[in-house]
Design an enzyme around this catalytic site. Structure first.
Site, PDB file in Angstrom:
ATOM      1  NE  ARG A  22      -4.395  -1.742   2.056  1.00  0.00           N
ATOM      2  CZ  ARG A  22      -5.497  -1.420   2.639  1.00  0.00           C
ATOM      3  NH1 ARG A  22      -5.547  -0.829   3.508  1.00  0.00           N
ATOM      4  NH2 ARG A  22      -6.038  -2.822   2.214  1.00  0.00           N
ATOM      5  CG  ASP A  73     -13.539   8.141   5.851  1.00  0.00           C
ATOM      6  OD1 ASP A  73     -13.896   7.056   7.020  1.00  0.00           O
ATOM      7  OD2 ASP A  73     -12.531   8.171   5.996  1.00  0.00           O
TER       8      ASP A  73
END
Length: 285
Positions: free
Chosen positions: A32, A140
């Site tokens: 990632r 978020d």
């Protein structure tokens, strides 16, 4: 990547996002974060750690967002939404008959499918909610996914995941190869960036909280702390819905299971006694 760099990244991610990574997650970190290295012209992950140590905010945000899981889809796991429609909303209509106000928090809202699913259910119940003021606060950690949520555009693949065909036809319009959600649903939702590890008292009090499939990434002390603070933000008769693999058992007594509905939690006796009133609402159905 050196062992020291990996340990630094694990600590950094734990402190910034609550993500608890074991030693076996080295492959995940590398897969990632290597694209982040290329984005910022950094040769190695060791160089990425050096950039993080110099407090480069752009790199910090990119690393956190790359490691945060944003898996979501409309009406995910269906049961919590059925519970909202069939249990929680009727309860709220009765309990809030005088004030006609309702606040809902979608924590870890990702790209918006959860709060938009709730908004669609509220629109479907509009005849029973005439004159009500309803607000959905959707938060978020990732500003990137929040921007996508605010825009309200979804791919054909995304609208096929969990979204009933009749709701697609009713609340979406096709624009090119994407689908745009009805802007009227967006007016019901207040999208805000928020890190659950940080104080969220400023959000006010909520009647219903959806905090699903995010606690599983935290260690036990972090889970306990987040749940305790969610309970503090809950109305005395409010309810919390967690993910199917999540529970409050062994973590806090500020929330207790609702015996009649699996996955639903309410304030513990001590926590309920300390509740404070909700602030004014802003959006109407």
């Amino acid at each position: 990547m050196s062992d020291a760099a990996f340990d630094y990244l694990r600590t950094f991610l734990k402190d910034r996002s609550g993500l608890a990574l074991g030693p076996e997650k080295l492959y995940l970190v590398e897969s990632r974060l290597n694209p982040i290295c290329r984005r910022f012209n950094l040769a190695t992950l060791n160089d990425l750690c050096t950039a993080l140590r110099t407090s480069r905010r752009d790199v910090e945000q990119a690393v956190v967002e790359a490691m945060t899981t944003n898996e979501t889809f409309f009406f995910r796991d269906r049961t919590p939404f059925d519970m909202f429609r069939d249990v929680l909303l009727p309860r709220a209509i009765t309990a809030r008959a005088v004030t006609r106000r309702l606040r809902i928090w979608s924590a870890a809202a990702s790209s918006g499918q959860e709060p938009y699913s709730l908004a669609m259910l509220l629109k479907e119940a509009a005849p029973r909610l005439a004159g009500w003021h309803i607000e959905i606060v959707a938060t978020d950690l990732s500003t990137e996914v929040l921007e996508k949520a605010k825009a309200g555009f979804y791919s054909h693949f995304e609208v096929q995941r969990g979204l009933p065909a009749q709701l697609l036809v009713k609340y979406f319009s096709q624009q090119g190869d994407r689908w745009r959600i009805d802007p009227s649903l967006g007016t019901m939702i207040d999208f805000r960036p928020l890190n659950l590890l940080q104080p969220f008292d400023h959000l006010g009090t909520f009647d219903i909280v959806f905090c699903r499939n995010v606690l599983i990434y935290f260690d036990m002390p972090t889970k306990s702390d987040v749940l305790r603070r969610i309970a503090k933000a809950l109305a005395p008769d409010g309810a919390v819905l967690l993910g199917a693999a999540e529970t409050v058992i062994g973590l806090t007594d500020a929330l207790v299971p609702d015996g009649a509905n699996r996955g639903l939690y309410r304030k513990g006796v001590t926590s309920a006694a300390a509740a404070h009133p909700a602030p004014p609402m802003r959006a109407a159905v």
